[in-house]
Design a protein around this motif. Structure first.
Motif, PDB file in Angstrom:
ATOM      1  N   ILE A  41       0.814  -1.204   0.000  1.00 35.64           N
ATOM      2  CA  ILE A  41       0.000   0.000   0.000  1.00 35.64           C
ATOM      3  C   ILE A  41       0.854   1.263   0.000  1.00 35.64           C
ATOM      4  O   ILE A  41       1.765   1.411   0.799  1.00 35.64           O
ATOM      5  CB  ILE A  41      -0.915   0.016   1.238  1.00 35.64           C
ATOM      6  N   ASP A  42       0.535   2.165  -0.912  1.00 35.54           N
ATOM      7  CA  ASP A  42       1.145   3.486  -0.934  1.00 35.54           C
ATOM      8  C   ASP A  42       0.275   4.455  -0.137  1.00 35.54           C
ATOM      9  O   ASP A  42       0.760   5.373   0.485  1.00 35.54           O
ATOM     10  CB  ASP A  42       1.290   3.993  -2.367  1.00 35.54           C
ATOM     11  N   SER A  43      -1.034   4.223  -0.198  1.00 34.29           N
ATOM     12  CA  SER A  43      -1.970   5.060   0.547  1.00 34.29           C
ATOM     13  C   SER A  43      -3.226   4.249   0.807  1.00 34.29           C
ATOM     14  O   SER A  43      -3.453   3.238   0.186  1.00 34.29           O
ATOM     15  CB  SER A  43      -2.320   6.316  -0.250  1.00 34.29           C
ATOM     16  N   GLY A  44      -4.039   4.713   1.732  1.00 38.07           N
ATOM     17  CA  GLY A  44      -5.276   4.014   2.046  1.00 38.07           C
ATOM     18  C   GLY A  44      -5.407   3.814   3.535  1.00 38.07           C
ATOM     19  O   GLY A  44      -4.525   4.166   4.298  1.00 38.07           O
ATOM     20  N   GLY A  62       7.221   0.470   9.980  1.00 34.80           N
ATOM     21  CA  GLY A  62       6.316   1.553   9.611  1.00 34.80           C
ATOM     22  C   GLY A  62       5.483   1.297   8.374  1.00 34.80           C
ATOM     23  O   GLY A  62       4.545   2.025   8.089  1.00 34.80           O
ATOM     24  N   ASP A  63       5.802   0.238   7.611  1.00 39.82           N
ATOM     25  CA  ASP A  63       5.013  -0.090   6.425  1.00 39.82           C
ATOM     26  C   ASP A  63       3.671  -0.675   6.843  1.00 39.82           C
ATOM     27  O   ASP A  63       3.582  -1.424   7.815  1.00 39.82           O
ATOM     28  CB  ASP A  63       5.731  -1.116   5.542  1.00 39.82           C
ATOM     29  N   ILE A  64       2.644  -0.371   6.088  1.00 42.82           N
ATOM     30  CA  ILE A  64       1.331  -0.971   6.321  1.00 42.82           C
ATOM     31  C   ILE A  64       1.426  -2.445   5.927  1.00 42.82           C
ATOM     32  O   ILE A  64       2.054  -2.793   4.932  1.00 42.82           O
ATOM     33  CB  ILE A  64       0.244  -0.242   5.516  1.00 42.82           C
ATOM     34  N   CYS A  65       0.828  -3.314   6.734  1.00 44.70           N
ATOM     35  CA  CYS A  65       0.890  -4.750   6.480  1.00 44.70           C
ATOM     36  C   CYS A  65      -0.502  -5.357   6.648  1.00 44.70           C
ATOM     37  O   CYS A  65      -1.334  -4.839   7.371  1.00 44.70           O
ATOM     38  CB  CYS A  65       1.891  -5.424   7.425  1.00 44.70           C
ATOM     39  N   LEU A  68      -1.145 -11.081   2.857  1.00 43.57           N
ATOM     40  CA  LEU A  68       0.068 -11.496   2.154  1.00 43.57           C
ATOM     41  C   LEU A  68       1.209 -10.489   2.298  1.00 43.57           C
ATOM     42  O   LEU A  68       2.325 -10.765   1.905  1.00 43.57           O
ATOM     43  CB  LEU A  68      -0.236 -11.681   0.662  1.00 43.57           C
ATOM     44  N   CYS A  69       0.923  -9.336   2.828  1.00 47.60           N
ATOM     45  CA  CYS A  69       1.928  -8.274   2.956  1.00 47.60           C
ATOM     46  C   CYS A  69       2.495  -8.268   4.361  1.00 47.60           C
ATOM     47  O   CYS A  69       2.122  -7.439   5.203  1.00 47.60           O
ATOM     48  CB  CYS A  69       1.314  -6.916   2.636  1.00 47.60           C
ATOM     49  N   GLY A  70       3.385  -9.190   4.623  1.00 51.74           N
ATOM     50  CA  GLY A  70       3.955  -9.327   5.953  1.00 51.74           C
ATOM     51  C   GLY A  70       5.131  -8.390   6.192  1.00 51.74           C
ATOM     52  O   GLY A  70       5.386  -7.470   5.419  1.00 51.74           O
ATOM     53  N   LYS A  90       0.593  -2.021  11.019  1.00 46.53           N
ATOM     54  CA  LYS A  90       1.894  -1.639  10.473  1.00 46.53           C
ATOM     55  C   LYS A  90       2.970  -2.557  11.033  1.00 46.53           C
ATOM     56  O   LYS A  90       2.748  -3.249  12.014  1.00 46.53           O
ATOM     57  CB  LYS A  90       2.229  -0.184  10.833  1.00 46.53           C
ATOM     58  N   CYS A  91       4.141  -2.527  10.417  1.00 45.36           N
ATOM     59  CA  CYS A  91       5.277  -3.316  10.876  1.00 45.36           C
ATOM     60  C   CYS A  91       5.968  -2.579  12.024  1.00 45.36           C
ATOM     61  O   CYS A  91       6.412  -1.444  11.851  1.00 45.36           O
ATOM     62  CB  CYS A  91       6.267  -3.533   9.732  1.00 45.36           C
ATOM     63  N   TYR A  92       5.998  -3.233  13.199  1.00 45.15           N
ATOM     64  CA  TYR A  92       6.634  -2.672  14.389  1.00 45.15           C
ATOM     65  C   TYR A  92       7.679  -3.652  14.904  1.00 45.15           C
ATOM     66  O   TYR A  92       7.571  -4.867  14.669  1.00 45.15           O
ATOM     67  CB  TYR A  92       5.597  -2.446  15.503  1.00 45.15           C
ATOM     68  N   ASP A  93       8.642  -3.129  15.655  1.00 42.65           N
ATOM     69  CA  ASP A  93       9.648  -3.956  16.300  1.00 42.65           C
ATOM     70  C   ASP A  93       8.949  -5.021  17.150  1.00 42.65           C
ATOM     71  O   ASP A  93       8.082  -4.695  17.978  1.00 42.65           O
ATOM     72  CB  ASP A  93      10.551  -3.075  17.165  1.00 42.65           C
ATOM     73  N   SER A  94       9.295  -6.276  16.950  1.00 43.99           N
ATOM     74  CA  SER A  94       8.624  -7.385  17.639  1.00 43.99           C
ATOM     75  C   SER A  94       8.733  -7.297  19.156  1.00 43.99           C
ATOM     76  O   SER A  94       7.779  -7.602  19.876  1.00 43.99           O
ATOM     77  CB  SER A  94       9.182  -8.728  17.162  1.00 43.99           C
ATOM     78  N   ALA A  95       9.892  -6.872  19.668  1.00 44.37           N
ATOM     79  CA  ALA A  95      10.061  -6.741  21.119  1.00 44.37           C
ATOM     80  C   ALA A  95       9.131  -5.666  21.673  1.00 44.37           C
ATOM     81  O   ALA A  95       8.538  -5.827  22.744  1.00 44.37           O
ATOM     82  CB  ALA A  95      11.517  -6.413  21.463  1.00 44.37           C
ATOM     83  N   TRP A  96       8.961  -4.571  20.942  1.00 42.62           N
ATOM     84  CA  TRP A  96       8.059  -3.489  21.366  1.00 42.62           C
ATOM     85  C   TRP A  96       6.613  -3.994  21.394  1.00 42.62           C
ATOM     86  O   TRP A  96       5.873  -3.723  22.341  1.00 42.62           O
ATOM     87  CB  TRP A  96       8.198  -2.277  20.446  1.00 42.62           C
ATOM     88  N   VAL A  97       6.214  -4.744  20.374  1.00 44.54           N
ATOM     89  CA  VAL A  97       4.851  -5.295  20.309  1.00 44.54           C
ATOM     90  C   VAL A  97       4.609  -6.213  21.496  1.00 44.54           C
ATOM     91  O   VAL A  97       3.570  -6.131  22.164  1.00 44.54           O
ATOM     92  CB  VAL A  97       4.610  -6.046  18.976  1.00 44.54           C
ATOM     93  N   GLN A  98       5.571  -7.071  21.785  1.00 45.07           N
ATOM     94  CA  GLN A  98       5.433  -7.995  22.911  1.00 45.07           C
ATOM     95  C   GLN A  98       5.271  -7.225  24.225  1.00 45.07           C
ATOM     96  O   GLN A  98       4.435  -7.573  25.062  1.00 45.07           O
ATOM     97  CB  GLN A  98       6.650  -8.912  22.965  1.00 45.07           C
ATOM     98  N   GLN A  99       6.031  -6.153  24.402  1.00 42.39           N
ATOM     99  CA  GLN A  99       5.931  -5.341  25.614  1.00 42.39           C
ATOM    100  C   GLN A  99       4.572  -4.635  25.696  1.00 42.39           C
ATOM    101  O   GLN A  99       3.962  -4.576  26.770  1.00 42.39           O
ATOM    102  CB  GLN A  99       7.062  -4.302  25.665  1.00 42.39           C
ATOM    103  N   GLU A 100       4.088  -4.119  24.581  1.00 40.61           N
ATOM    104  CA  GLU A 100       2.778  -3.461  24.549  1.00 40.61           C
ATOM    105  C   GLU A 100       1.667  -4.433  24.952  1.00 40.61           C
ATOM    106  O   GLU A 100       0.782  -4.093  25.727  1.00 40.61           O
ATOM    107  CB  GLU A 100       2.493  -2.901  23.149  1.00 40.61           C
ATOM    108  N   GLU A 101       1.718  -5.637  24.412  1.00 43.84           N
ATOM    109  CA  GLU A 101       0.706  -6.642  24.739  1.00 43.84           C
ATOM    110  C   GLU A 101       0.785  -7.051  26.207  1.00 43.84           C
ATOM    111  O   GLU A 101      -0.242  -7.248  26.861  1.00 43.84           O
ATOM    112  CB  GLU A 101       0.842  -7.845  23.810  1.00 43.84           C
ATOM    113  N   LEU A 102       1.987  -7.170  26.735  1.00 43.21           N
ATOM    114  CA  LEU A 102       2.182  -7.507  28.140  1.00 43.21           C
ATOM    115  C   LEU A 102       1.654  -6.387  29.041  1.00 43.21           C
ATOM    116  O   LEU A 102       0.963  -6.650  30.028  1.00 43.21           O
ATOM    117  CB  LEU A 102       3.665  -7.762  28.426  1.00 43.21           C
TER     118      LEU A 102
END
Length: 121
Positions: A41-44, A62-65, A68-70, A90-102
């Protein structure tokens, strides 16, 4: 006959290669090829592309995912918790995502209020 088969195969390879190399515009991943299955995605918004380019590459931070767009290794496709409806994933650092969920799970476990009280302001 043999030359015709070889010529047809050569044409198929060249035509397919050209299609993969050029930037194929898309509005959904169903318009893309197997070699470049993701409509990056470029926009949307709302996880639906309004304009994009077929790609075989995984997303950067930061890319929208979606679907199929992993994301590249070390990144997670994630929609941050917020009071705002329907932010794109969007694509975020996996460690940050894990901390947010925790953090959210801990807040829910300790909170007497509604789950919305655990959302960031």
């Amino acid at each position: 006959m043999k030359n015709l088969i070889i010529l047809s195969a050569l044409c198929f390879v060249l035509c397919t290669s050209f299609r993969i190399r050029r930037n194929t515009q898309c509005t959904s991943s169903s318009q893309c090829t197997t070699a470049a299955p993701c409509c990056r995605i470029d926009s949307g918004g709302f996880d639906l592309p309004s304009s994009g380019t077929c790609s075989g590459l995984q997303g950067d931070a930061g890319d929208i995912c979606y679907g199929l767009c992993g994301c590249k290794s070390g990144l997670t496709c994630y929609r941050p918790l917020s009071g705002v409806c329907c932010l794109p994933k969007k694509c975020y650092d996996s460690a940050w995502v894990q901390q947010e969920e925790l953090n959210y799970a801990n807040c829910l476990a300790q909170s007497n209020g509604p789950p919305i009280s655990c959302l960031p302001v």
